[in-house]
Enzyme design. Structure first.
Site, mmCIF file in Angstrom:
data_model
loop_
_atom_site.group_PDB
_atom_site.id
_atom_site.type_symbol
_atom_site.label_atom_id
_atom_site.label_comp_id
_atom_site.label_asym_id
_atom_site.label_seq_id
_atom_site.Cartn_x
_atom_site.Cartn_y
_atom_site.Cartn_z
ATOM 1 N N GLU A 115 42.188 32.945 34.697
ATOM 2 C CA GLU A 115 41.113 33.283 33.748
ATOM 3 C C GLU A 115 41.783 34.038 32.608
ATOM 4 O O GLU A 115 42.072 35.226 32.733
ATOM 5 C CB GLU A 115 40.051 34.149 34.437
ATOM 6 C CG GLU A 115 39.296 33.445 35.551
ATOM 7 C CD GLU A 115 38.242 32.466 35.028
ATOM 8 O OE1 GLU A 115 37.769 32.638 33.887
ATOM 9 O OE2 GLU A 115 37.882 31.528 35.769
ATOM 10 N N CYS A 157 36.876 39.289 26.742
ATOM 11 C CA CYS A 157 37.624 38.035 26.575
ATOM 12 C C CYS A 157 36.817 36.967 25.856
ATOM 13 O O CYS A 157 37.376 36.092 25.214
ATOM 14 C CB CYS A 157 38.072 37.507 27.936
ATOM 15 S SG CYS A 157 36.689 37.248 29.055
#
Ligand code: NAD
Length: 460
Positions: A213, A247
């Site tokens: 991720e 993010c």
């Protein structure tokens, strides 16, 4: 100093425990998920406090983006476990009847979860939910940079779980590397693209599958004929929660020249509405995690055309929510992920310029488009590639458990949340079963005279 023996010993103990098959029992998994839920409920104030100490994270942001998110994932896993673990019937070609087939999920074994510092609690707890639901043993390595949260996780997990089942190792690169020198059955990593490559290289030595991720630059395209006030509010919220250290925060805005002036007016108005004239005094605005990131971000501000914000205070690790005008693709701020409260504005006259730029860059984790034009929405969906797309919204796709969350290309490999978390930590085993009552000899030697019949059967 991390003790290498303690990592190897823990792994050995987890392997023995996994071999008892206890973690595979559905009731056991349900109980452990309920225990994790209890841990979170019992220690909600301590979790909020740790996030406050690490990032000055406002309580509302801590509760919604770290605690509720995890609790909802647990509830969904408990509710869905029976369904997720049920073997699925699979079709069998009629030529192979009376054989039957099914696909049966099984746990992978011992999994390693390495987290990042920006959402330091949920980035290890949410994957852990998937690992438990799928029946694995787990080793957690929270980010050392979010010191308070990392220590809290290391203190709480052993109070609720036996180390043969779930264990925590704190520490930085050294701990990570010692963990990576061991063999796991899956590695789930959240962090930068650069470290993601290191993780994958280490995993390759043992052929360990990985979920990565990662990050990147998320474009936010703003078209004409939009609801300006709502657009501005959604962008400012998505960009400046957690002081831009998200993010999936919009990294930069690509705005149609015709909309730009109005958009800027609305963005500035909205910033004041959210954080007042002095965001430093707002209880609702987070801080930069450490001086390394503070210095990196301050450096990006140099020689830029700041239209609002720009104030910094090292002693507080404070950087004001900042909008930077007239940025060009060649500017330093456009060369890597910003991961902080700086929002560059780039204008375009023709959408194909924007699309060409996006497609010349690494594939983003999320692409945002504000437009009511269905043709444009379709065009963006079809001509660009990203982990996710949000139309007329930012960030909230992350909270929808039915949407697998993950990147593509440099923004990541694999996904999680909801059922996708269970899938990530499971192997789907194909099972074929044939009864004994019949055994057609057509496939067996001697083959003489059988090929033409088989060809007819398979219409070949
Ligand atoms: P990072 O890659 O520096 O660190 C992540 C983890 O890796 C930490 O636990 C750290 O101890 C470990 N690590 C660091 N260097 C290592 C090395 N050389 N060998 C082995 N392990 C190492 O990332 P970060 O600074 O914690 O987080 C920021 C990045 O994470 C940003 O790029 C952001 O976009 C990304 N991120 C992605 C997601 C997502 O869900 N896709 C979520 C949060 C953050």
């Amino acid at each position: 100093m991390i003790n290498e023996d303690s990592i190897s010993d823990t792994l050995k103990q987890q392997r023995s425990y996994f071999a008892t098959n206890q973690t595979k029992e559905i009731d056991f998994r349900r109980q452990q998920l309920a225990t994790l839920k209890q841990l979170i409920i019992d220690h909600e104030p301590a979790i909020i406090q740790a996030l406050q100490a690490d990032l000055h994270k406002p309580e509302l942001e801590a509760v919604t983006s770290e605690i509720i998110l995890a609790l909802k994932e647990i509830e969904l896993a408990i509710k869905s476990l029976k369904n997720w673990t049920k073997p699925q019937k699979a079709a069998v070609p009629w030529q192979l009847l009376p054989a039957s087939a099914q696909i049966q999920p099984e746990p992978l074994g011992i999994v390693l979860i390495i987290g990042a510092w920006n959402y330091p609690f949920q980035l290890v707890i949410v994957p852990l939910i998937g690992a438990i639901a799928a029946g694995n043993c787990t080793i957690l390595k929270p980010s050392e940079i979010a010191t308070h949260t990392s220590h809290l996780i290391a203190e709480l997990i052993p109070k609720y779980f036996h180390s043969d089942y779930i264990s925590v190792f704190t520490g930085g690169i050294e701990t990570s590397q010692k963990l990576l020198s061991e063999k796991f059955d899956h590695i789930f990593f959240t962090g930068s693209t650069h470290v993601g490559k290191i993780i994958m290289t280490a995993a390759a030595k043992n052929l360990t599958p990985v979920t990565l991720e990662l990050g990147g630059k998320n474009p936010c395209i703003v078209d004409i004929d939009i609801h300006l006030e709502h657009t501005a509010r959604r962008i400012i919220w998505g960009k400046f929660i957690n002081a831009g250290q998200t993010c999936i925060a919009p990294d930069y805005i690509l705005v149609n020249t015709k909309t730009k002036d109005q958009l800027l007016i609305n963005l500035k108005k909205c910033l004041k509405e959210f954080y007042g004239d002095h965001p430093e005094k707002s209880p609702d605005y987070a801080r930069i995690i450490n001086q390394t990131n503070f210095d990196r971000l301050v450096n990006l501000l140099k020689n830029s055309e700041i239209i609002i914000g720009g104030e910094t205070n090292l002693s507080e690790l404070y950087i004001a929510p900042t909008i930077i005008n007239n940025v060009s693709f060649a500017d330093e701020i456009m060369q890597s992920e910003i991961f902080g409260p700086l929002l560059p504005i780039i204008e375009y006259t023709d959408i194909s310029e924007a699309i060409t730029w996006i497609n010349s860059q690494s594939k983003p984790l999320t692409l945002y488009l504000f437009s009511q034009n269905k043709n444009l929405q379709q065009k963006i969906l079809q001509t660009t590639s990203s982990g996710a797309v949000c139309l007329n919204e930012t960030v909230i796709h992350f909270t929808v458990p039915s949407l697998p969350f993950g990147g593509v290309g440099n923004s990541g490999i694999g996904s999680y949340h909801g059922k996708a978390s269970f899938d990530t930590f499971s192997h789907y085993k194909s099972v074929l079963k044939n009864p004994f009552w019949i055994d057609i000899k057509l496939r067996y030697a001697p083959y003489k005279g059988k090929l033409s019949i088989l060809k007819q059967l398979f219409k070949f």
